[in-house]
Design an enzyme around this catalytic site. Structure first.
Site, PDB file in Angstrom:
ATOM      1  N   CYS A  32      13.236  10.921   7.446  1.00 10.86           N
ATOM      2  CA  CYS A  32      13.210  10.491   8.857  1.00 10.86           C
ATOM      3  C   CYS A  32      14.585  10.661   9.472  1.00 10.86           C
ATOM      4  O   CYS A  32      14.715  10.854  10.670  1.00 10.86           O
ATOM      5  CB  CYS A  32      12.776   9.046   8.939  1.00 10.86           C
ATOM      6  SG  CYS A  32      13.767   7.978   7.909  1.00 10.86           S
ATOM      7  N   LYS A  54       0.858  -1.188   0.000  1.00 13.45           N
ATOM      8  CA  LYS A  54       0.000   0.000   0.000  1.00 13.45           C
ATOM      9  C   LYS A  54       0.891   1.234   0.000  1.00 13.45           C
ATOM     10  O   LYS A  54       1.451   1.594   1.029  1.00 13.45           O
ATOM     11  CB  LYS A  54      -0.913   0.029   1.230  1.00 13.45           C
ATOM     12  CG  LYS A  54      -2.025   1.065   1.070  1.00 13.45           C
ATOM     13  CD  LYS A  54      -2.526   1.619   2.362  1.00 13.45           C
ATOM     14  CE  LYS A  54      -1.633   2.671   2.937  1.00 13.45           C
ATOM     15  NZ  LYS A  54      -1.409   3.862   2.075  1.00 13.45           N
TER      16      LYS A  54
HETATM   17  P1  NAD Z   1       2.231   8.571   7.696  1.00 19.87           P
HETATM   18  O1  NAD Z   1       2.373   7.806   8.952  1.00 19.87           O
HETATM   19  O2  NAD Z   1       1.205   9.639   7.621  1.00 19.87           O
HETATM   20  O3  NAD Z   1       1.926   7.605   6.484  1.00 19.87           O
HETATM   21  C1  NAD Z   1       2.736   6.493   6.178  1.00 19.87           C
HETATM   22  C2  NAD Z   1       1.895   5.482   5.431  1.00 19.87           C
HETATM   23  O4  NAD Z   1       0.855   5.032   6.276  1.00 19.87           O
HETATM   24  C3  NAD Z   1       1.223   6.005   4.176  1.00 19.87           C
HETATM   25  O5  NAD Z   1       1.162   4.964   3.228  1.00 19.87           O
HETATM   26  C4  NAD Z   1      -0.171   6.336   4.676  1.00 19.87           C
HETATM   27  O6  NAD Z   1      -1.132   6.316   3.636  1.00 19.87           O
HETATM   28  C5  NAD Z   1      -0.387   5.211   5.649  1.00 19.87           C
HETATM   29  N1  NAD Z   1      -1.395   5.449   6.683  1.00 19.87           N
HETATM   30  C6  NAD Z   1      -1.767   6.633   7.234  1.00 19.87           C
HETATM   31  N2  NAD Z   1      -2.726   6.415   8.158  1.00 19.87           N
HETATM   32  C7  NAD Z   1      -2.940   5.089   8.196  1.00 19.87           C
HETATM   33  C8  NAD Z   1      -3.799   4.246   8.948  1.00 19.87           C
HETATM   34  N3  NAD Z   1      -4.622   4.737   9.869  1.00 19.87           N
HETATM   35  N4  NAD Z   1      -3.757   2.905   8.736  1.00 19.87           N
HETATM   36  C9  NAD Z   1      -2.904   2.391   7.825  1.00 19.87           C
HETATM   37  N5  NAD Z   1      -2.073   3.135   7.077  1.00 19.87           N
HETATM   38  C10 NAD Z   1      -2.093   4.470   7.260  1.00 19.87           C
HETATM   39  O7  NAD Z   1       3.688   9.129   7.366  1.00 19.87           O
HETATM   40  P2  NAD Z   1       4.126   9.986   6.105  1.00 19.87           P
HETATM   41  O8  NAD Z   1       3.697  11.390   6.324  1.00 19.87           O
HETATM   42  O9  NAD Z   1       3.752   9.311   4.826  1.00 19.87           O
HETATM   43  O10 NAD Z   1       5.709   9.876   6.222  1.00 19.87           O
HETATM   44  C11 NAD Z   1       6.449  10.678   7.044  1.00 19.87           C
HETATM   45  C12 NAD Z   1       6.797   9.928   8.315  1.00 19.87           C
HETATM   46  O11 NAD Z   1       7.452   8.725   7.974  1.00 19.87           O
HETATM   47  C13 NAD Z   1       7.772  10.693   9.182  1.00 19.87           C
HETATM   48  O12 NAD Z   1       7.415  10.550  10.538  1.00 19.87           O
HETATM   49  C14 NAD Z   1       9.106   9.985   8.905  1.00 19.87           C
HETATM   50  O13 NAD Z   1      10.038  10.091   9.941  1.00 19.87           O
HETATM   51  C15 NAD Z   1       8.658   8.589   8.717  1.00 19.87           C
HETATM   52  N6  NAD Z   1       9.646   7.849   7.960  1.00 19.87           N
HETATM   53  C16 NAD Z   1      10.395   6.934   8.618  1.00 19.87           C
HETATM   54  C17 NAD Z   1      11.366   6.236   7.926  1.00 19.87           C
HETATM   55  C18 NAD Z   1      12.216   5.243   8.628  1.00 19.87           C
HETATM   56  O14 NAD Z   1      12.817   4.446   7.940  1.00 19.87           O
HETATM   57  N7  NAD Z   1      12.273   5.225   9.945  1.00 19.87           N
HETATM   58  C19 NAD Z   1      11.568   6.461   6.556  1.00 19.87           C
HETATM   59  C20 NAD Z   1      10.765   7.406   5.910  1.00 19.87           C
HETATM   60  C21 NAD Z   1       9.798   8.085   6.638  1.00 19.87           C
END
Ligand code: NAD
Length: 503
Positions: free
Chosen positions: A307, A197
């Site tokens: 991140c 997804k």
């Molecule tokens: P997000 O948590 O909003 O979304 C991440 C994913 O989860 C997306 O695919 C989104 O559609 C999905 N999602 C959102 N709500 C959901 C739910 N209730 N149930 C299931 N899926 C859901 O994060 P984002 O804004 O896309 O990304 C930024 C965040 O990701 C930052 O906090 C960043 O630090 C983190 N990040 C971490 C890493 C790592 O490797 N640690 C790498 C990249 C990004």
């Protein structure tokens, strides 16, 4: 201070002709069981360019029923894929690696269009994301167990590794290719099938990549892709189904926590790559040139939306003014603009909401006594742009020092002693990565032991590498991606006892 650079012409690899041709090749359906199909509801949603706000494409919007169809396909494909010779799985991943690199112009342009990063950075992500395919093609043939005699001598212990089963993979928008390959490659190498997804803001790169996997011969059902605006209901449908055996998620800590809770009833294996709040420490014995260069990379790569982005800069008081003046001078020269234009360092933020949040964080810091050295404003007009910004003397209670900024703001504060620096750096619930600049070897070694993060850049500003175990401590996550560890997330251990064959 010099005048800011201005964005140049459109890159010759990103003309309207290139864009139209590329968008014509991106699959817009759901990938289920080897074929692209519309959503069962017929619904679609739009994907737009954050540099212009203009629509790029509409894609199928998966419903919970589509999610279960994807999971069913992954479940049906699993036994044959798990039984496929590791060498054959490896060769398919290797072929995908070659194909992604051969089509690097398409992948780079598509990421710049849907996510906003400057085109040279998008090429960098093609290389980085591609490396996971190459690395895990090499790991697929090295899945090993062990054999030993019980201490009593009366039996033999065999330990073997087996794929965990169909996996559900959720990726964020900030690295559209690399976050997909970092999960899909080890899963496939291990013999798992997947339902992916992608983030609804950037689903196009995942779909183009999935088409590459089909093109090189990955069998139907092994990889299924579900773009959707209904992340919650789609995820619930999959996580409540006993056929899914693992969740791998990259995204924010709040969503990760919620997904962990929702994985509990099925006792799913989980891998969580969550948020960060990276400290960047500059000691009085640092090589200042290197520290400034590392700081700029650690902060402004991906427009600050990583991140691993350095979030809190702790600079020894003796260097603070010099360091601040140098990063300010560099940042004042950054051109902000669409990532398809040459000379751009700062592309758009992912959406207007992110611009508003970045502005609020800066305003909060200034209201609490911080000094704005450069930038600090959103750009007028189309697209979600925020200037590269440096803020100094940021007090500990400012939101900039506590929250993940996820924007182009470099926030500086000072320290006096190593103990104080360590205490400040560790004063967060996050523990993804830390950066340390020092020429004192013993200090560097002490900090490896004292900083509570899963990764550390010691005199470097970017740590990501396919051969290294990427992941966090504390609320930054569980599990590792990349390295020798990455494939283990998709394997489960079996121990078999046999009697002493000589008895
Ligand atoms: P997000 O948590 O909003 O979304 C991440 C994913 O989860 C997306 O695919 C989104 O559609 C999905 N999602 C959102 N709500 C959901 C739910 N209730 N149930 C299931 N899926 C859901 O994060 P984002 O804004 O896309 O990304 C930024 C965040 O990701 C930052 O906090 C960043 O630090 C983190 N990040 C971490 C890493 C790592 O490797 N640690 C790498 C990249 C990004």
């Amino acid at each position: 201070m010099s005048e800011p650079e201005t964005a140049g012409d459109v890159d010759p690899r990103a003309t309207p002709g290139h864009i139209a041709e590329l968008l014509g090749q991106v699959p817009t359906g759901l990938l289920i069981d080897g074929g692209w199909r519309p959503a069962e509801t017929g619904q679609t949603f739009g994907v737009s360019d954050p540099a212009t706000g203009q629509p790029l494409l509409r894609v199928a919007d998966a419903s919970p029923a589509d999610a279960l169809a994807g999971l069913a396909a992954a479940d049906r494909a699993f036994p044959a894929w798990a039984a496929t010779a590791p060498r054959d799985r490896a060769e398919l991943l290797r072929a995908a690696f070659e194909e992604v690199l051969r089509r690097r112009d398409e992948f780079a342009l598509l990421m710049t269009l849907e996510m906003g990063k400057p085109l040279p950075e998008a090429y960098g992500e093609v290389t980085y994301g591609g490396e996971f395919l190459r690395w895990f093609s090499e790991e697929a043939v090295r899945i090993q167990g062990r054999y030993g005699t019980t201490p009593e001598g009366n039996g033999r212990v065999l330990v073997s590794q087996h794929p965990v089963g169909p996996c559900y993979l959720i990726t964020p928008w900030n690295f559209p290719l690399a976050m997909a390959t970092r999960k899909i490659a080890p899963a496939l190498a291990a013999g798992c099938t997947v339902v992916v997804k992608p983030a609804s803001l950037t689903p196009l790169t995942t779909s183009l990549f999935a088409q590459v996997l089909l093109d090189v011969g990955v069998p139907a059902g092994v990889v299924n892709v579900l773009p959707t605006t209904a992340s919650g209901p789609v995820s619930t449908a999959i996580l409540e189904d006993p056929r899914v055996r693992k969740l791998s998620f990259t995204g924010s800590t709040p969503v990760g926590r919620d997904l962990l809770a929702r994985s509990a009833p099925g006792v799913l294996r989980t891998s969580m790559e969550l948020g960060g709040n990276a400290p960047f420490l500059v000691f009085p014995d640092a090589d200042l040139d290197a520290a400034v260069e590392g700081a700029l990379r650690a902060k402004f790569r991906n427009i600050g939306q990583a991140c691993t982005a350095a979030n809190r800069f702790f600079v020894h008081r003796s260097l603070a003014e010099e360091f601040t003046a140098r990063v300010t001078a560099a940042v004042a020269n950054y051109a902000t603009g669409p990532g398809i234009r040459t000379g751009v360092t700062i592309g758009p933020l992912i959406e207007p909401r992110a611009v508003a949040k970045t502005g609020e964080l800066v305003a909060d810091a200034v209201a609490r006594g911080a000094t704005l050295r450069v930038g600090g404003h959103a750009l007028e007009g189309a697209g979600s742009f925020f200037e590269a910004t440096v803020v100094a003397d940021v007090p500990a209670e400012a939101a900039l020092m506590r929250e993940e900024i996820f924007g182009p703001v470099l926030a500086i504060t000072t320290f006096e002693t190593e103990d104080e620096a360590v205490r400040l750096a560790n004063a967060t619930e996050y523990g993804l990565v830390s950066y340390v600049y020092t020429r004192d070897l013993a200090r560097g070694q002490r900090l490896i032991e004292r900083l509570a993060t899963g990764m550390m850049g010691l005199n470097v500003g970017v740590v990501s590498n396919a051969a290294a175990p990427f992941g966090g401590w504390k609320q930054s996550g569980l599990g590792r991606e990349g390295g020798l560890e990455g494939i283990r997330e998709y394997l489960q251990t079996k121990y078999t006892l046999t009697p002493d064959p000589f008895a």
